[in-house]
Design a protein around this motif. Structure first.
Motif, PDB file in Angstrom:
ATOM      1  N   LEU A  71       0.597  -1.216   0.048  1.00  0.00           N
ATOM      2  CA  LEU A  71       0.011  -0.161   0.076  1.00  0.00           C
ATOM      3  C   LEU A  71       0.811   1.315   0.165  1.00  0.00           C
ATOM      4  O   LEU A  71       0.682   2.219  -0.699  1.00  0.00           O
ATOM      5  N   ASN A  72       1.947   1.148   0.748  1.00  0.00           N
ATOM      6  CA  ASN A  72       2.635   2.251   0.730  1.00  0.00           C
ATOM      7  C   ASN A  72       3.337   2.616  -0.441  1.00  0.00           C
ATOM      8  O   ASN A  72       3.465   3.938  -1.012  1.00  0.00           O
ATOM      9  N   ASP A  73       4.063   1.510  -1.313  1.00  0.00           N
ATOM     10  CA  ASP A  73       4.431   1.942  -2.753  1.00  0.00           C
ATOM     11  C   ASP A  73       3.608   2.331  -3.582  1.00  0.00           C
ATOM     12  O   ASP A  73       4.101   2.976  -4.387  1.00  0.00           O
ATOM     13  N   LYS A  74       2.465   1.876  -3.788  1.00  0.00           N
ATOM     14  CA  LYS A  74       1.465   2.178  -4.581  1.00  0.00           C
ATOM     15  C   LYS A  74       0.991   3.548  -4.734  1.00  0.00           C
ATOM     16  O   LYS A  74       0.990   4.269  -3.512  1.00  0.00           O
ATOM     17  N   HIS A  75       0.588   4.237  -5.850  1.00  0.00           N
ATOM     18  CA  HIS A  75       0.023   5.484  -6.022  1.00  0.00           C
ATOM     19  C   HIS A  75      -1.398   5.286  -5.352  1.00  0.00           C
ATOM     20  O   HIS A  75      -2.338   4.642  -5.563  1.00  0.00           O
ATOM     21  N   LYS A  76      -1.908   6.250  -4.375  1.00  0.00           N
ATOM     22  CA  LYS A  76      -2.991   6.381  -3.591  1.00  0.00           C
ATOM     23  C   LYS A  76      -3.592   7.610  -4.185  1.00  0.00           C
ATOM     24  O   LYS A  76      -2.892   8.766  -4.103  1.00  0.00           O
ATOM     25  N   ALA A  77      -4.929   7.479  -4.709  1.00  0.00           N
ATOM     26  CA  ALA A  77      -5.665   8.673  -4.940  1.00  0.00           C
ATOM     27  C   ALA A  77      -6.962   8.705  -3.894  1.00  0.00           C
ATOM     28  O   ALA A  77      -7.588   7.782  -3.924  1.00  0.00           O
ATOM     29  N   VAL A  78      -7.055   9.883  -3.187  1.00  0.00           N
ATOM     30  CA  VAL A  78      -8.190  10.086  -2.205  1.00  0.00           C
ATOM     31  C   VAL A  78      -9.035  11.125  -2.992  1.00  0.00           C
ATOM     32  O   VAL A  78      -8.688  12.251  -3.521  1.00  0.00           O
ATOM     33  N   TYR A  79     -10.478  10.395  -3.163  1.00  0.00           N
ATOM     34  CA  TYR A  79     -11.233  11.377  -3.920  1.00  0.00           C
ATOM     35  C   TYR A  79     -12.069  12.233  -2.881  1.00  0.00           C
ATOM     36  O   TYR A  79     -12.897  11.559  -2.091  1.00  0.00           O
TER      37      TYR A  79
END
Length: 183
Positions: A71-79
């Motif tokens: 999870l830390n390494d993935k790009h995370k998009a918060v809408y």
């Protein structure tokens, strides 16, 4: 892709979810094929508070460290139109889910987005017909009550048919059913 925990009577509350090493192994497989993990604000803040500290705790189980690292390494998009800052690595805040922007993830390779929970976001993406794969994780209990039922917030103009792909039974009794949207 969307991963949704639900009880057979349709309630969606994290307190009803059986989340163990086997569940995280399944989720990790979905993450490995995903470019970006998408969240609504509430789920994002919950995950942001939970997962980064696991990487700093030497007593964390190996399976949780593996998930936290993925999870830390993935790009995370918060809408979110209300969240202004984030402290989680590789995170970006996007004010509103937009079909063009969501579709741009698909063009970048791998699977575009994976939503984890984030029911309002799943509802919005379903209404825009932007979810190709649904993974319904049916929990082995009847909740009888809860804050939100499955797709309470979805108001579709037409029926969205799904095609059964496969299912997986976990030792905990959780049954994961994979459907694809029929477009």
């Amino acid at each position: 892709m969307s991963l949704i925990n639900a009880t057979p009577d349709g309630f969606l509350d994290g307190k009803y979810a059986i989340i163990d090493a086997e569940f995280y192994e399944f989720t990790h497989g979905l993450l490995s094929d995903t470019r970006t993990v998408a969240f609504g604000r509430n789920t994002f803040e919950l995950f942001q508070d939970r997962w980064p500290p696991i990487l700093e705790n030497e007593n964390s189980p190996e399976w949780s460290v593996r998930m936290a690292k993925a999870l830390n390494d993935k790009h995370k998009a918060v809408y979110s139109s209300t969240l202004k800052t984030t402290t989680w690595n590789n995170s970006s805040i996007i004010p509103k889910a937009d079909a063009g922007q969501i579709n741009s993830y698909e063009k970048q390779g791998k699977e575009g987005l994976l939503t984890l929970g984030s029911l309002s976001l799943v509802a919005a993406l379903t209404e825009m017909n932007l979810i190709d794969d649904y993974y319904f994780c049916i929990q082995p209990l009847i909740a009888g009550k809860g804050g939100v039922r499955l797709f309470d917030k979805v108001n579709l103009d037409t029926v969205h048919p799904l095609q059964y792909i496969d299912s997986k039974q976990l030792k905990s009794g959780v049954h994961i059913i994979h459907y694809q949207s029929v477009n």
